[in-house]
Design an enzyme around this catalytic site. Structure first.
Site, PDB file in Angstrom:
ATOM      1  N   GLN A  11       0.826  -1.210   0.000  1.00 56.98           N
ATOM      2  CA  GLN A  11       0.000   0.000   0.000  1.00 56.98           C
ATOM      3  C   GLN A  11       0.858   1.257   0.000  1.00 56.98           C
ATOM      4  OE1 GLN A  11      -3.418  -1.692   2.834  1.00 56.98           O
ATOM      5  NE2 GLN A  11      -3.803   0.403   2.204  1.00 56.98           N
ATOM      6  N   SER A  92       4.676  -6.042   2.866  1.00 60.03           N
ATOM      7  CA  SER A  92       3.347  -6.084   3.487  1.00 60.03           C
ATOM      8  C   SER A  92       2.347  -6.756   2.543  1.00 60.03           C
ATOM      9  CB  SER A  92       2.910  -4.675   3.875  1.00 60.03           C
ATOM     10  OG  SER A  92       1.701  -4.692   4.582  1.00 60.03           O
ATOM     11  N   LEU A  93       1.375  -6.003   2.027  1.00 60.01           N
ATOM     12  CA  LEU A  93       0.400  -6.552   1.081  1.00 60.01           C
ATOM     13  C   LEU A  93       1.077  -7.263  -0.086  1.00 60.01           C
ATOM     14  CD1 LEU A  93      -2.481  -6.642  -0.281  1.00 60.01           C
ATOM     15  CD2 LEU A  93      -1.783  -4.496  -1.375  1.00 60.01           C
ATOM     16  N   ARG A 117      -9.147  -8.746   3.971  1.00 55.07           N
ATOM     17  CA  ARG A 117      -8.090  -8.243   4.862  1.00 55.07           C
ATOM     18  C   ARG A 117      -8.224  -6.729   5.033  1.00 55.07           C
ATOM     19  NH1 ARG A 117      -2.600  -6.417   3.819  1.00 55.07           N
ATOM     20  NH2 ARG A 117      -1.060  -7.152   5.345  1.00 55.07           N
ATOM     21  N   HIS A 206       0.370  -3.269  11.028  1.00 56.02           N
ATOM     22  CA  HIS A 206       1.525  -3.956  11.602  1.00 56.02           C
ATOM     23  C   HIS A 206       1.828  -3.532  13.037  1.00 56.02           C
ATOM     24  CE1 HIS A 206       2.011  -5.598   7.657  1.00 56.02           C
ATOM     25  NE2 HIS A 206       2.106  -4.386   7.145  1.00 56.02           N
ATOM     26  N   GLN A 255       2.059 -11.502  10.231  1.00 60.12           N
ATOM     27  CA  GLN A 255       2.488 -10.286   9.530  1.00 60.12           C
ATOM     28  C   GLN A 255       1.587  -9.097   9.826  1.00 60.12           C
ATOM     29  OE1 GLN A 255       1.022  -8.953   5.991  1.00 60.12           O
ATOM     30  NE2 GLN A 255       2.882  -9.241   4.790  1.00 60.12           N
TER      31      GLN A 255
END
Length: 318
Positions: A11, A92-93, A117, A206, A255
């Site tokens: 993102q 991340s994503l 998510r 996170h 994560q």
């Protein structure tokens, strides 16, 4: 021959009209958008090409849009007979996109999973309850200390703040309750941080505030078929690969509420003789971070036709 790493952005890389130059040249991009639209029940191509930006920036739309964009670039790379990477990783994503490329996760399942998510992350905290900020010019341990001191200062209200992304040396993102993030930022400045920059995000990713979302993700992941990856994927939580399906599921759940160890991930690939990194998706955020992590490595983005051509030539020359 040195090894090749393919990395997928998360993102923040999204923008209206992203990959438009590649889409004009390679029909597989539009085909990928159409496939995504069919899986999710709305016009993904229209959202990516025309926005509006306010909708594209909503987490539940951002996440599947970026998976779509990353997979589209990956498919262009494959169509052009680009060299197969030895390592994959995603920020991340982007880890979900990496798992699609490794054939551990089906594209349609990745889209539905990341949409869920995004919704779970948005629902985990009330509006304006959480925040994120980039701390520039302070080492990792000092950032950890600033966060711990801020939590102590807000212990009576049980407010949390912690490092969310260890992106590069002297570049760490923190996340948590907005008030605690502000306090941690002030303490970081007192410790010598050059800059503390609040990030324009709606969700504090996170950190411990994402635990409810992680629990929802865990239950959904049990219903998603996963396979052993055909390519090595390094995971954000510890910069290590997983070969078993259960291990992948646990890494994805961890994560969401734990730090992204991006700098460690790149260092792990460098230690395994990975010299060239290709950023597979829109923008050049990860390419920029890589230059901070290890200037001796070569990093190229694949977001337009010229950069794609350069990457193809570079890999052929090795």
């Amino acid at each position: 021959m040195s090894r090749l790493g393919m990395i997928f952005p998360g993102q923040g890389a999204q923008s209206v009209g992203m990959l438009s130059a590649l889409a004009e040249r390679y029909p597989v991009v539009a085909e990928t958008y159409a496939e995504a639209g069919e899986a999710l029940g709305y016009d993904m191509a229209d959202l990516i090409q025309n926005g509006p930006a306010e909708k594209l920036d909503q987490t539940e739309f951002t996440q599947p849009a970026l998976v779509t964009a990353g997979v589209a670039v990956w498919r262009v790379w494959q169509q052009r007979n680009g060299r197969m990477p030895e390592f994959l990783a995603g920020h991340s994503l982007g880890e979900y996109t990496a798992l699609v490329a490794a054939e551990a996760l089906d594209f349609g399942d990745a889209l539905r999973l990341t949409q869920m998510r995004g919704k779970a992350m948005q629902n985990a905290v009330a509006p304006d309850e959480g925040a994120m900020a980039a701390v520039i010019g302070l080492d990792d341990d000092a950032v950890r200390e600033a966060c711990a001191a801020a939590e102590q200062a807000h212990a009576e209200d049980a407010l949390v703040v912690s490092p969310a992304n260890f992106n590069a040396p002297l570049q760490v993102v923190i996340a948590g309750h907005a008030e605690a993030v502000t306090t941690a930022g002030r303490l970081a400045k007192e410790k010598g941080a050059k800059l503390v920059k609040p990030l324009a995000v709606s969700v504090p990713s996170h950190c411990a505030l994402m635990q409810p979302a992680a629990e929802r993700l865990q239950s959904h992941l049990l219903e998603i078929p996963l396979r052993q990856p055909k390519l090595t994927v390094l995971h954000n939580v510890d910069a290590q690969p997983r070969e078993d399906v259960d291990g992948i599921r646990k890494a994805l759940v961890r994560q969401l509420a734990q730090s992204v160890l991006w700098a460690d991930t790149i260092r792990a690939m460098r230690a395994a003789n990975c010299q060239l990194f290709l950023e597979c998706g829109p923008g050049k955020v990860l390419t920029g971070l890589n230059k901070r992590i290890d200037k001796s490595a070569t990093s190229l983005a694949l977001s337009d036709a010229d950069s794609l051509r350069e990457a193809l030539n570079t890999t052929e020359e090795e």
